[in-house]
Design a protein around this motif. Structure first.
Motif, PDB file in Angstrom:
ATOM      1  N   ALA A 234      -5.425  21.552  74.335  1.00  0.00           N
ATOM      2  CA  ALA A 234      -4.227  21.319  73.528  1.00  0.00           C
ATOM      3  C   ALA A 234      -4.581  21.254  72.044  1.00  0.00           C
ATOM      4  CB  ALA A 234      -3.536  20.030  73.968  1.00  0.00           C
ATOM      5  N   GLU A 235      -5.733  20.655  71.745  1.00  0.00           N
ATOM      6  CA  GLU A 235      -6.136  20.556  70.338  1.00  0.00           C
ATOM      7  C   GLU A 235      -6.516  21.935  69.810  1.00  0.00           C
ATOM      8  OE1 GLU A 235      -8.853  17.173  69.928  1.00  0.00           O
ATOM      9  OE2 GLU A 235      -7.094  15.888  70.241  1.00  0.00           O
ATOM     10  N   LEU A 238      -3.377  23.863  68.987  1.00  0.00           N
ATOM     11  CA  LEU A 238      -2.791  23.448  67.717  1.00  0.00           C
ATOM     12  C   LEU A 238      -3.600  23.988  66.538  1.00  0.00           C
ATOM     13  CD1 LEU A 238      -0.793  21.828  66.030  1.00  0.00           C
ATOM     14  CD2 LEU A 238      -2.190  19.790  66.416  1.00  0.00           C
ATOM     15  N   LEU A 239      -4.924  23.894  66.638  1.00  0.00           N
ATOM     16  CA  LEU A 239      -5.770  24.355  65.538  1.00  0.00           C
ATOM     17  C   LEU A 239      -5.654  25.871  65.357  1.00  0.00           C
ATOM     18  CD1 LEU A 239      -8.743  22.003  66.365  1.00  0.00           C
ATOM     19  CD2 LEU A 239      -7.468  21.969  64.219  1.00  0.00           C
ATOM     20  N   PRO A 270      -7.862  22.884  54.973  1.00  0.00           N
ATOM     21  CA  PRO A 270      -8.885  21.912  55.367  1.00  0.00           C
ATOM     22  C   PRO A 270     -10.120  22.610  55.963  1.00  0.00           C
ATOM     23  CG  PRO A 270      -6.747  21.359  56.340  1.00  0.00           C
ATOM     24  CD  PRO A 270      -6.613  22.716  55.726  1.00  0.00           C
ATOM     25  N   ALA A 272     -11.780  22.387  58.694  1.00  0.00           N
ATOM     26  CA  ALA A 272     -11.700  22.904  60.060  1.00  0.00           C
ATOM     27  C   ALA A 272     -10.978  24.252  60.083  1.00  0.00           C
ATOM     28  CB  ALA A 272     -10.961  21.902  60.961  1.00  0.00           C
TER      29      ALA A 272
ATOM     30  N   GLU B 235     -12.675  19.175  62.869  1.00  0.00           N
ATOM     31  CA  GLU B 235     -11.409  19.361  63.580  1.00  0.00           C
ATOM     32  C   GLU B 235     -10.801  18.010  63.927  1.00  0.00           C
ATOM     33  OE1 GLU B 235     -11.999  22.353  66.674  1.00  0.00           O
ATOM     34  OE2 GLU B 235     -12.137  23.830  65.038  1.00  0.00           O
ATOM     35  N   LEU B 238      -9.087  16.604  60.878  1.00  0.00           N
ATOM     36  CA  LEU B 238      -7.785  17.224  60.633  1.00  0.00           C
ATOM     37  C   LEU B 238      -6.743  16.703  61.624  1.00  0.00           C
ATOM     38  CD1 LEU B 238      -5.935  19.256  59.252  1.00  0.00           C
ATOM     39  CD2 LEU B 238      -6.863  21.031  60.744  1.00  0.00           C
ATOM     40  N   LEU B 239      -7.145  16.613  62.896  1.00  0.00           N
ATOM     41  CA  LEU B 239      -6.202  16.159  63.912  1.00  0.00           C
ATOM     42  C   LEU B 239      -5.803  14.697  63.677  1.00  0.00           C
ATOM     43  CD1 LEU B 239      -7.940  17.996  66.859  1.00  0.00           C
ATOM     44  CD2 LEU B 239      -5.576  18.407  66.131  1.00  0.00           C
ATOM     45  N   LEU B 242      -3.264  14.742  60.919  1.00  0.00           N
ATOM     46  CA  LEU B 242      -1.953  15.206  61.384  1.00  0.00           C
ATOM     47  C   LEU B 242      -1.287  14.156  62.268  1.00  0.00           C
ATOM     48  CD1 LEU B 242      -2.941  18.892  62.221  1.00  0.00           C
ATOM     49  CD2 LEU B 242      -1.622  18.081  60.254  1.00  0.00           C
ATOM     50  N   PRO B 270       3.416  18.453  68.490  1.00  0.00           N
ATOM     51  CA  PRO B 270       2.679  19.225  69.498  1.00  0.00           C
ATOM     52  C   PRO B 270       1.937  18.316  70.480  1.00  0.00           C
ATOM     53  CG  PRO B 270       2.122  19.944  67.258  1.00  0.00           C
ATOM     54  CD  PRO B 270       2.930  18.703  67.131  1.00  0.00           C
ATOM     55  N   LEU B 271       1.675  18.861  71.648  1.00  0.00           N
ATOM     56  CA  LEU B 271       1.015  18.110  72.720  1.00  0.00           C
ATOM     57  C   LEU B 271      -0.217  17.351  72.231  1.00  0.00           C
ATOM     58  CD1 LEU B 271       0.477  17.352  75.655  1.00  0.00           C
ATOM     59  CD2 LEU B 271      -0.491  19.622  76.026  1.00  0.00           C
ATOM     60  N   ALA B 272      -1.071  18.040  71.478  1.00  0.00           N
ATOM     61  CA  ALA B 272      -2.315  17.395  71.034  1.00  0.00           C
ATOM     62  C   ALA B 272      -2.010  16.149  70.203  1.00  0.00           C
ATOM     63  CB  ALA B 272      -3.158  18.383  70.225  1.00  0.00           C
ATOM     64  N   LEU B 273      -0.955  16.216  69.397  1.00  0.00           N
ATOM     65  CA  LEU B 273      -0.626  15.069  68.543  1.00  0.00           C
ATOM     66  C   LEU B 273       0.129  13.999  69.321  1.00  0.00           C
ATOM     67  CD1 LEU B 273       0.244  16.856  65.197  1.00  0.00           C
ATOM     68  CD2 LEU B 273      -1.950  16.040  66.051  1.00  0.00           C
ATOM     69  N   ARG B 275      -0.552  13.186  72.296  1.00  0.00           N
ATOM     70  CA  ARG B 275      -1.639  12.417  72.915  1.00  0.00           C
ATOM     71  C   ARG B 275      -2.317  11.516  71.902  1.00  0.00           C
ATOM     72  NH1 ARG B 275      -3.997  17.564  76.090  1.00  0.00           N
ATOM     73  NH2 ARG B 275      -2.910  17.293  78.081  1.00  0.00           N
ATOM     74  N   ARG B 276      -2.619  12.058  70.731  1.00  0.00           N
ATOM     75  CA  ARG B 276      -3.343  11.254  69.748  1.00  0.00           C
ATOM     76  C   ARG B 276      -2.494  10.099  69.224  1.00  0.00           C
ATOM     77  NH1 ARG B 276      -8.183  12.964  66.814  1.00  0.00           N
ATOM     78  NH2 ARG B 276      -9.177  14.597  68.032  1.00  0.00           N
TER      79      ARG B 276
END
Lengths: 481, 481
Positions: A234-235, A238-239, A270, A272, B235, B238-239, B242, B270-273, B275-276
């Motif tokens: 998922a990350e 997004l990236l 950024p 990344a 990465e 950055l995540l 975000l 987004p899914l990744a965010l 979760r975070r």
């Protein structure tokens, strides 16, 4: 949930990912005859109408009994459509300098794509399971692939190397043991060593040596790695999306062997994303860039960020990064001519008719057109450096040529004469590009250093009788208007 | 580059990361006496003025000779400031249910923080090297920590658990062998087993068993893992950034034991965010949430995304996720009262003076104030659900109370009488909150179901003689104006 329900869920979700749910076109199922593909085929029969299933088997020619295995798979297929072929993988691997595993994968995908195109399928399904996934992740980790490699195989992805076809892996969430239990329960009697036979030494070591050791440290290690891969997936998505947006902002040229990026837009992003956009550029220029390792990419990135202009970095695979005043240019060894700037194709002057277009080196073009619109004339101070409006006596011939040794012009707005060479240095045209930098000229003097400076004498005034619009076009850059 | 130059570069970069370059305050150097810290101290002496260096040694009490080691370190410190202390780590580990490694780290950081505060330092420096980094990454991998864990130790980070202090690791890019060679070259004779002595069984296994095996597969594995960690670090940064932005958008309540997030803002990310941000919420509610594994987080995420309202998920560590109509509420076991909505603190009516404020349960407040501004009256239809303007006879007492059984009101704009219970259901107030949902009322009837519905009879008209502004305040939500 039963195994079938789990396969069905995963299959529907993957199909949804292709944008083609519900299924209307045939589906090609890659079947080796091992437990995974036997279970896959058996479960898909209960999910997908039989007339949409096409069983495809590739005989890798790696074992004496492999022809018999093809017959076994034909038996598994029963009343379904069945296609098979034989490729001598060992030979192919030798011929192409690939590992057996790589050659086998390439040949399988080629064969599956061939069958898919023949039957009008847009997706192929294969039986990779959760244990294959764990091994793949560890192989990527050991080979040092970046974060993106740690996501492992995807449940749905484009079929590598075969645009327009999808690859689905609905068993990716199921363990090998579950699949074998399913086979036993349904008396599928798969070829038990088929799935092991094509394994490389490396994957075999991971399966039989490394994983048992890791399981001593953490009995849940397989599940942990699958979970990690899901989190990373998922990350990574997004990236990739964010890198794609930077790419859209920054890309100036993107055609085959050369990519040029706006240095400013790239540098603002950024770290990344700077790394990911550089990787994107490399993969555009060289679709199979092999192993551009992290260190090589980092040294290229540092050069690109250093503020040095006209710097270069050699990258693996014959790729080159050139840092210009305002651009990063990545080109493959196959790009013979620099395409990042206009260059005259020959040192002899070329006549530029009005209206007319001439070709410069490497796809660049310059176009001349009489401009009768008074409003357009008024914008002679327009800010697109690649367009100029010049006034001169009608009937005077125009040429495009390189500068003459010691040639001078009268830069618009500056007053006085200046050496063109000095202007080019001031305008930061790199030394290697100055000798062939195109100039539009009349017989008496230069009119326009393309992209940079107009001569005072070519200035458009209200009383100018004859105005020509000159426009220089970069190859591969689509233009509005 | 010499080792000293590399340490200097890394040190300056780390210092830069703290925003405190050039160095003006003292620097605490953690020295065990092993090769890493001996080399660290030796090189820092050549980089940092001696009067800014403070050597700190913690005797872990784990080996018979440990007191002698403290003396050895005092010798290494020479003319520099030197502080040492002794903690019985084994005892501490037992007492707190920690591993020896965890207890040792905790005690070291505590001691270093103590020394730093005493001497006025804002940063402490320790000697972790590239091989420690590789082992740490593998430990995180094996324990199944998420992508963020794979970045390993940071060259500069806040000192865990000690706000305001920085932890610098300038040797993180240097291999153990290089450091030992440096020690030999400068005749530092470090305590050779000191750095191994505190190792846990797990780290020892990784160092002596797993890494040699991985090096058989890929001799470059250490470098590959360090590179991967560097790629992931950028990465992850950055995540995190975000996720922080989504957090800013979504957070409604953030105080100690409870966090509430706007469900809509969270679901749009987004899914990744998603979760975070969920992980961020958990770490806000429980700063050391232990191991909230990926699966537990995923099931909570699925519940939060399911569209079910008034759903709950129990998370490890006594945390609870409650999904409201428009909010996600994460609370720790320590949060005794629900704070995600206003509730009357008692079932008896409470008199609300004008002007005046009363406390509801768990930090919520309601304020009443006479409103004489004609313009403000005009905005009686204002859209902040937590503010209402009510008109009634001056002198009539106001109370805040729960609804009565079967009580009715006349909802503004709807006409007719409706049961308050039905209104609450229609307004989607969760069942568990209805019994104690606060209502502002006059003796005759309800005026305002807080946050939801005004009574027709309380409506502000041009001729209204007496208007009161009621405002309900959520705890922990800072308000503009």
């Amino acid at each position: 949930m039963s195994l079938i329900e789990r396969v069905e869920d995963a299959f529907r979700e993957a199909l949804h990912g292709t944008g083609q749910a519900p299924l209307r076109s045939p589906l090609v199922v890659g079947v080796s005859g091992g437990p995974d593909s036997a279970a896959l085929l058996h479960s898909l029969r209960q999910i997908v109408p039989a007339d949409l299933l096409v069983v495809a088997h590739l005989d890798h020619g790696l074992r004496p009994g492999s022809a018999a295995e093809a017959e076994f798979v034909a038996g598994l297929a029963g009343d379904l459509s069945f296609q098979s072929a034989r490729v001598e993988i060992a030979e192919r691997a030798r011929a192409r300098g690939l590992s057996i595993e790589e050659a086998g994968r390439e040949a399988r995908y080629e064969f599956l794509a061939h069958v898919a195109r023949e039957v009008g399928a847009t997706a192929v399904v294969v039986g990779h399971n959760a244990d294959d996934q764990v091994e793949t992740i560890l192989m990527h980790l050991l080979r040092g692939s970046g974060p993106a490699g740690l996501r492992g195989m995807r449940p749905v992805s484009p079929l590598p190397g075969h645009a327009g076809l999808w690859l689905l892996r609905p068993l990716l969430g199921l363990g090998r043991a579950e699949i074998e239990a399913y086979c036993a329960q349904h008396e599928l009697s798969p070829i038990t060593d088929a799935s092991n036979a094509d394994l490389t030494f490396f994957r075999n070591q991971i399966r039989h040596e490394l994983l048992p050791l890791l399981e001593q440290y953490n009995p849940q290690i397989r599940q942990r790695l699958v979970d990690m891969a899901a989190a990373i997936a998922a990350e990574d998505d997004l990236l990739m999306h964010l890198a794609g947006r930077v790419w859209e902002d920054a890309v100036l040229i993107d055609r085959g062997t050369v990519v040029a990026l706006d240095k400013g837009a790239w540098r603002e992003s950024p770290l990344a994303l700077r790394r990911r956009v550089l990787r994107l550029a490399l993969s555009q220029v060289e679709p199979t860039p092999g192993d551009v390792g992290f260190r090589a990419l980092e040294s290229a990135r540092r050069i690109a960020e250093s503020g040095n202009t006209d710097a270069r970095a050699a990258l693996p695979g014959g790729l080159t990064l050139v840092v210009d005043y305002d651009r990063l240019i990545i080109r493959s060894g196959a790009a013979e001519q620099p395409a990042d700037a206009p260059q005259v194709p020959t040192l002899a002057p070329i006549l530029l008719a009005v209206p007319g277009t001439i070709e410069l080196a490497d796809g660049w073009q310059i176009t001349a057109k009489a401009e009768e619109n008074a409003d357009a004339r008024a914008i002679s101070a327009n800010r697109d450096p690649w367009t100029a409006y010049v006034a001169f006596d009608a009937g005077t011939p125009l040429v495009v040529r390189a500068r003459h040794e010691g040639e001078r012009m009268r830069p618009f707005g500056l007053g006085g004469q200046t050496k063109i060479k000095k202007i080019m240095i001031d305008r930061k045209i790199p030394a290697r590009l100055r000798e062939r930098w195109p100039i539009v000229a009349c017989p008496e003097h230069a009119l326009w250093i393309i992209g940079h400076v107009l001569d005072e004498r070519a200035r458009v005034r209200p009383q100018s009788a004859y105005v020509v619009r000159l426009h220089c076009r970069q190859p591969g850059v689509s233009e509005a208007g």
